[in-house]
Each structure stands twice: as C-alpha cells, then as structure tokens.
Design an enzyme around this catalytic site. Structure first.
Site, mmCIF file in Angstrom:
data_model
loop_
_atom_site.group_PDB
_atom_site.id
_atom_site.type_symbol
_atom_site.label_atom_id
_atom_site.label_comp_id
_atom_site.label_asym_id
_atom_site.label_seq_id
_atom_site.Cartn_x
_atom_site.Cartn_y
_atom_site.Cartn_z
ATOM 1 N N GLU A 139 0.814 -1.211 0.000
ATOM 2 C CA GLU A 139 0.000 0.000 0.000
ATOM 3 C C GLU A 139 0.852 1.268 0.000
ATOM 4 O OE1 GLU A 139 -2.726 -0.594 3.311
ATOM 5 O OE2 GLU A 139 -4.063 -1.731 2.006
ATOM 6 N N ARG A 155 -6.022 -11.702 -4.862
ATOM 7 C CA ARG A 155 -5.303 -10.990 -3.803
ATOM 8 C C ARG A 155 -5.121 -11.838 -2.551
ATOM 9 N NH1 ARG A 155 -7.128 -5.380 -0.935
ATOM 10 N NH2 ARG A 155 -6.424 -5.963 1.142
ATOM 11 N N LYS A 178 -1.996 -11.302 9.230
ATOM 12 C CA LYS A 178 -3.366 -11.056 9.700
ATOM 13 C C LYS A 178 -4.109 -12.385 9.795
ATOM 14 C CE LYS A 178 -3.686 -6.335 7.919
ATOM 15 N NZ LYS A 178 -4.444 -5.334 7.149
ATOM 16 N N ASP A 228 -8.229 -9.111 4.781
ATOM 17 C CA ASP A 228 -7.997 -7.887 5.534
ATOM 18 C C ASP A 228 -9.030 -7.657 6.638
ATOM 19 O OD1 ASP A 228 -7.085 -5.501 6.400
ATOM 20 O OD2 ASP A 228 -7.596 -4.349 4.614
ATOM 21 N N GLU A 255 -12.569 -1.558 12.164
ATOM 22 C CA GLU A 255 -12.542 -0.912 10.849
ATOM 23 C C GLU A 255 -13.652 -1.437 9.940
ATOM 24 O OE1 GLU A 255 -8.809 -1.401 8.813
ATOM 25 O OE2 GLU A 255 -9.591 -0.621 6.919
HETATM 26 O O1 GCW Z 1 -7.039 -2.676 6.401
HETATM 27 C C1 GCW Z 1 -6.102 -1.872 5.815
HETATM 28 C C2 GCW Z 1 -6.443 -0.520 6.321
HETATM 29 C C3 GCW Z 1 -5.286 0.436 6.309
HETATM 30 C C4 GCW Z 1 -4.121 -0.224 7.029
HETATM 31 C C5 GCW Z 1 -3.781 -1.520 6.303
HETATM 32 C C6 GCW Z 1 -2.666 -2.304 6.991
HETATM 33 C C7 GCW Z 1 -2.387 0.713 8.355
HETATM 34 O O2 GCW Z 1 -7.514 -0.023 5.557
HETATM 35 O O3 GCW Z 1 -5.689 1.611 6.943
HETATM 36 O O4 GCW Z 1 -3.012 0.617 7.117
HETATM 37 O O5 GCW Z 1 -4.898 -2.359 6.298
HETATM 38 O O6 GCW Z 1 -2.977 -3.190 7.751
HETATM 39 O O7 GCW Z 1 -1.504 -2.020 6.763
#
Ligand code: GCW
Length: 743
Positions: free
Chosen positions: A316, A361, A385, A390, A418
């Site tokens: 990202e 992805r 994670k 995500d 989130e």
């Molecule tokens: O879930 C996404 C989030 C980002 C976050 C990223 C990550 C810190 O939308 O805000 O950035 O994951 O985990 O790196």
C-alpha cells in the site's frame, strides 16, 4: 447584631443539599467508563465479610521494585474499593488471613513454603490457599515481580467476579511470549482506523509531560497480560526514529516499564534516506547497514529494554526492499542484524499485495512469503493477519499459518472495528478470535489448530507472538464505545491463553465492568456472544466479503467498481451477475484452496462439506443453488440480511431490560449506540438487497420486506468525514442523502 432571615437559613440548607448532590453527581460521573474493568466498586455485604477475613494483612518485601510496588498498590486500591479498607502492610506473615505477594527470592515467607514454581517461566504465577504454623494465607507467588503483578490482578479479578477464595489453587502461565498492542497512531495525534478520538501518546508534549493516563493504560494492559506496545503506525513516519523523537518514546517506555509493557516502534524502510542523508535504503548496501546499526544502538541507549521493530514494507505504497530488487527476507534481515546484538526482534508484516499482480489478492501473501521460509534470521517473525484478506467480519484463516517450517509466524488481529461498524456497532470479537485460534489447519494432521501453530506446539517456533491493532484513544472511556472495552479485554486474555473460552472472558468482563449480578451478566453475555454473527449477517453473510464503502469503509458499497486497483473494488470479491454470485477459489477458479493442507482444501472445495459461512468466499454459485435450509441461495441471502437486523433489534430489547441495573450514564450511552446500530444494520441490509436484486433479478421472497428505497438512493449516500480515515479531507460535494433523510 445582624439579623438572620429565614430565607438565609433556607438558602444554607439548599446549599448543603446542593453540595451533597454534587458529591453524588461526582460519584455518578465517575461511571464514565474511564476505570474500565478495574472499577473496584464495593462488593455486597456477604462478599465483603468473606474477603475481609481472607485479606487482613498484606505481606510484601520492604524493599520493592517498581513492579512489586505497582502490584502492592493495585491490591491496596482494589481491596480498599471492594471491601472498604486495605489490609495492614507487613514485611512478615504474622496473622491469619494474610495475602503474601512476591517471589521466593524477595519474600522469606514465600521461600519457606517451598512452592514448585518451575513450570511458571518468567511471567506465570500461582495463587494458592496455604496454611503454615496454624496461620491461613493466600499466596500470590511467581519467579519474577512481573509474574507477581499478573497474579495480583488475577486475584483481584476473582474478587470482582465474586469467586470463592477459600481453597485456591491456580497456576497460570502465558502460552505466547509476546502479547502486543499495535497502535496505528500517527505523530500528529491522529489514529488510523481509530474511533476513540486522538492518540493517547501526545508526542508534542513528550517527554516533558507524561500524561498520567499512560499509567492507567499500563495498568489495564498488565491486568490482562499485555506485555508490549508498538506505539507508532505501521504506515510509518521516519521522524519517529530521530533522536528527538526517541527521547519522547523513551519517556513513554519509562512510564510503562513497571507494568511489564515494553515498547516497540515501526521502522520506515526508507528512513536512511529520509532522515539519514543517504541516497539509498538498499538492504545490501554497507552504508545502509551501518546506518541501521548505529540507529539501533541509539535506540537502546535511550530505551534499554526496547522490543524491536514492526515493519510494513512494499505494501500500500510503503517503501521496502523490493524498491531495490531485494526480497522481503533481505529487508527483514537488514533490521534483524542491527537488532540482534541487543536482543531485539523484527516483526515483518505479511500484509502485502501488489497492483501489478493479477493473482487473487488473497493468495499473494502466501506466494510471497512461503518460498522465503529458509531465508529469515532467527530474530525475525512474520506477522500475518488472521485471514488472507484484511480483517473482514469473517474470513477463513490465513494459509500462512502452518506454511512456514523454519520461520516464526505471529498473529495479527484487529481490535479496532474498521470493518465491523467502527465504534458504534456492538460486536464482541472474542468469538471471532476464538474461531480463528480453533480453526484446524491439518498441516500436521488433525488438531494442528492455528492457536497451536502460533504457540509453537505443532512445530517449535522461536518467537511466539500475538498482536492486536488497538482500539484505544483519548476518549474518556478509552475505546469510544463501552462495549468496545470488551474487545481490548478479550484480546489480552486470549493473547495470554488462546484456549480460554470467549464466553467465560465475556462473563468476567461484564461482571467487572458493570455488575456481577447474574441477572445482568447472563443476558449481557448472551447478547455479546451473538453480536459478531449479527454483524456478519447484516454486512457479509454466507462468505461475502469486502463490500464496504471506499476509503473510510463506513457503510455498504457492494456496487463499487471504479477504483484504480481491481482488488480495491468490492465487485472484485463477489462478481455478481444475472446468473451467479461469489468468488471461485477452487481448482476451476483461482485455486486459492491449494494453499491449504490437502485434506482441508478438499473440504473447502466440496459443496457438501464446506461450511456455509464460507460458501461465497470459496465458490461461485447460481442464484438458485439449494442451501441446507432448503431455500435458494438468493432467498437465503435475503433471510440472512434480515436476520442480522432482527438480531440487533433483539440486542436493543435486551439492553432496555438491563439498562436499569447499571449507572444511568453508561446505560444511556450504550442504548444510544444500539439505536445507531439498528439504523446502520437496516441500511446495510436494504442497500445490499437492493444491489444484489439488481443483479439477480429475483423477487423478494414471501414474508420479507423490500428495501425501503431504490438502489440509486443507497448508491448516492456519501459519508464525508467518518473518523479514522485521513484519506479524504475535502470530498467533492455531490447531492447526497443522509441515512434515513427521507424520514
Ligand atoms: O485494512 C487496511 C487498512 C489500512 C491499514 C492496512 C494495513 C495501516 O484499511 O488503513 O493501514 O490495512 O494493515 O496495513
């Protein structure tokens, strides 16, 4: 002589009444959530009598480390609050009903008991009822002072939850070495994905002013066994590594140290260029290596027990080793080599995916890291994670758990919500995390659960760790919503022992945070236990995923298909058309299932075996596919969305009966948030059904309501400034409906 008019007396009386009222108001006001689960309010009379005789005298060494002093103070505070007085302090055990706190080394009375503490390690403790020379006592003993502090908190928890203390025999030790909060807190005080106000770390005032709130933060963490905090955002700022900022971080470390919470920082990979004056950050460049060695030496000068770095690289937009044609292992090893002489570790995030890569992805992290298994230094741990995508309301576990044989892999959970309704939607995440820890990977046969992999029981693991993205901010109640405190609490308890029962944890939390009265605790816990499933139902039922609005992720957006990267679009994940919905991850599709152990992959691939909770995650199916319920897939989808809203309504109804049992201030706040949740659940349901109906072309099944508005209405809703998202500060104005504006 001055005459006293009757009205003056009346005024005095009124004044006294007013003072008394202020006193009461002050007391009532104290229930604003600041005290978390460490409220220590007076117990009922019977419990007070029991505990009073059990805690007459507090035996601690005269010379106390800051940690032991913190433990003693906590016991004093807790006992004074709950039973009305603190026990007399004594260096030796003189009376029956003593509480002995310490280690065999620093407390002769504990040494004399000859307890077997060999299995407790550096952080475990025993709490035991003992008797010697005709005197009764409760001993809280450990090999270290921090173990004694953890034991003290456990003992207080027993009292807070009304547990009997007559015949105690508790042994506890953590299953995982490092239990960390990851703060996505920026140096400017904003918090990425933070829904509880500004950061609790005030970098501007540090190190000259260390907010006492940090001590309460440390106490809360210690009470649940959290022993580390990454205090800067993974989207990192190199400024945090300048000498100036290291001095500020050192002040935080000093405040947290007595409570066993070590600090860690995020390392921006390009720091040698940005703050070091070099023209490259290439990990194989000797000047870059020397820069990091010197930087790390500086850090340990300021913070002798510094834990290490957390790194988000080549993800990202963050810089990383691939900018120089190097691998993630070469990048991680650069920092690992600098940290190794000081005992520090590198937590290297596996959350990487690339715009140029057309592969599904959810497969990219595994593809990237599994081949590097042999390449990482011993003090590197890969932080993955829980799911391969995500932090969605529900995902299968990440196939990286179990994929590495030579590399340590740790778990990253998201405490901040989130994707589960920010702060307002009540969702107890203990059940989500329990589901992840209990998931069987089958990598070494049945029973190779994710939990047993990350604690090193399936295969030995050098570094064991669990991190949770914090939901803490400067809000008076710390987490924005009162029920979100439960997620901080449950995270700590499960990080300590992932085999604990999420329901038992919820019960402890509810009893300590509100009242131990079963009439309150049982329904409150039942509500918590269903809450995450309710969110799944109204947001992402049947394995749907990533269907939220762009950027801030607040509200539904399954129609979004205009973002530059295909995998940022919700449409990418469901691909609904007139005939089908879902993402085929079997061999006929992306074949992501091949990243799992063969026996599990076969189960995921088989429609008769796959859990319907993951159905559309793994399969692309026709709208009239027959579900276990006998309904078509389309009808089932409508039913699940509708169920989610009904579950929230039930939560509201339950809360209406529970609210009178607690203080008005928190009861009102929780009730208000539940009302918001009901509106948002309805919004999610209606918007999702309207959208998917525009694809399926099918009628709303009998007995279910049609969405309140046409699809265009939901598509036009634009939320401008939801918290936690710095991305858009000046969204172009367009005609937009507020939710429910038509009312
Ligand atoms: O879930 C996404 C989030 C980002 C976050 C990223 C990550 C810190 O939308 O805000 O950035 O994951 O985990 O790196």
């Amino acid at each position: 002589m001055k005459h006293t008019f009757p009205w003056a007396m009346a005024a005095r009386t009124l004044f006294c009444a007013w003072l008394a009222a202020i006193g009461l108001a002050a007391q009532a006001h104290a229930e604003d959530g600041y005290d978390l689960w460490l409220r220590y309010r007076p117990l009922d009379a019977a419990a007070q009598r029991t505990y009073r005789s059990a805690a007459v005298e507090l035996v601690t060494p005269a010379q106390r480390s800051p940690t032991l002093e913190a433990a003693r103070q906590e016991l004093e505070r807790g006992l004074a609050g709950m039973i009305g007085r603190a026990p007399a302090d004594a260096p030796r055990w003189r009376r029956s009903g003593a509480v002995l706190l310490g280690t065999p080394e620093n407390t002769p009375d504990i040494a004399a008991l000859n307890l077997d503490l060999s299995a407790l390690g550096d952080e475990g403790y025993v709490i035991r009822s003992v008797e010697a020379r005709g005197r009764r006592a409760i001993v809280i003993a450990a090999n270290t002072d921090i173990g004694a502090l953890y034991g003290a908190f456990h003992f207080l928890r027993l009292m807070q939850t009304g547990a009997p203390v007559a015949a105690l025999d508790i042994n506890a030790a953590p299953r995982v070495q490092r239990r960390l909060l990851n703060h996505w807190d920026n140096l400017d005080g904003t918090v990425e994905r933070g829904y509880a106000g500004h950061s609790i770390f005030d970098w501007h005032l540090l190190p000259r002013w260390v907010d006492p709130r940090l001590i309460d933060y440390a106490r809360a963490n210690a009470s649940i066994g959290i022993n580390g905090a990454v205090i800067t955002n993974v989207n990192a700022n190199a400024i945090a590594l300048t000498r100036d900022y290291l001095a500020r971080a050192a002040a935080v470390a000093d405040a947290l140290r007595p409570y066993g919470v070590r600090i860690y920082l995020t390392a921006r990979f390009s720091a040698p260029v940005e703050i070091g004056g070099l023209n490259t950050a290439d990990p194989l460049d000797p000047a870059v290596q020397a820069w990091w060695r010197a930087k790390v030496a500086d850090i340990y000068q300021a913070i002798p027990d510094f834990g290490g770095f957390l790194v988000k690289a080549n993800s990202e937009g963050q810089p990383g080793p691939q900018d120089y044609g190097r691998t993630h292992a070469e990048g991680a090893n650069l920092l690992a080599d600098a940290l190794a002489p000081h005992g520090g570790i590198v937590m290297w995030r596996a959350f990487v995916y690339s715009a140029e890569n057309a592969v599904d992805r959810t497969m990219q992290a595994y593809d990237e890291f599994a081949p590097l298994d042999a390449d990482f230094r011993e003090n590197v741990v890969i932080q993955a994670k829980n799911g391969p995508l995500d932090f969605q309301p529900r995902e299968p576990f990440s196939p990286l758990f179990g994929a590495m044989r030579h590399t340590s892999v740790m778990m990253e959970l998201q405490i901040t919500k989130e994707y589960l309704g920010l702060a307002t939607n009540l969702a107890y995440l203990g059940t989500l995390w329990e589901e992840v820890f209990d998931a069987d990977t089958f990598v070494e046969g049945e029973g190779s659960t994710v939990g047993r992999i990350i604690d090193g029981r399936v295969r030995p693991m050098r570094i064991t760790a669990i991190a949770g993205v914090s939901n803490i901010g400067a809000s008076r109640n710390w987490t924005g919503s009162h029920f979100d405190q439960a997620n901080w609490y449950a995270f700590g308890r499960l990080a300590w022992d992932h085999e604990l029962d999420a329901e038992a944890i919820a019960r402890d939390w509810a009893a300590m945070t509100f009242t131990p009265a079963p009439a309150f605790v049982e329904p409150a816990v039942a509500m918590m236990m269903d809450s995450r499933e309710a969110v799944v139902n109204y947001m992402t039922p049947l394995g749907l995923t990533h269907v939220m609005a762009t950027g801030h992720h607040f509200g539904p957006g399954p129609w979004v298909d205009n973002l530059s990267r295909p995998d940022w679009n919700p449409y990418y994940y469901h691909r609904a058309d007139a005939a089908h919905i879902g993402f085929d991850r079997t061999a006929s599709g992306s074949n992501a299932i091949a990243q799992y152990a063969p026996s599990l992959a076969a189960r995921f691939a088989d429609l008769s075996q796959v859990d319907e909770a993951y159905l559309l995650w793994f399969h692309r199916l026709p709208w009239d596919y027959r579900m276990a319920s006998g309904r078509t897939l389309w009808d089932e989808l409508v039913a699940r969305y509708t169920l989610g809203v009904a579950q929230v309504r039930d939560m509201r109804a339950t809360w209406a009966t529970l609210a009178p049992m607690i203080d008005a201030e928190r009861a009102h706040h929780i009730g208000g948030f539940l009302a918001i949740q009901e509106r948002e659940a309805q919004w999610w349901r209606d918007a999702s059904i309207a959208y998917f109906q525009s694809k399926s072309g099918r009628p709303i099944p009998d007995g279910f309501a049609a969405p309140e508005h046409p699809l265009a209405y939901y598509e036009s809703i634009q939320s401008y400034y939801p918290p936690g998202w710095p991305g858009v500060t000046a969204a172009p104005f367009r005609n937009s409906h507020a939710i429910g504006a038509a009312e």
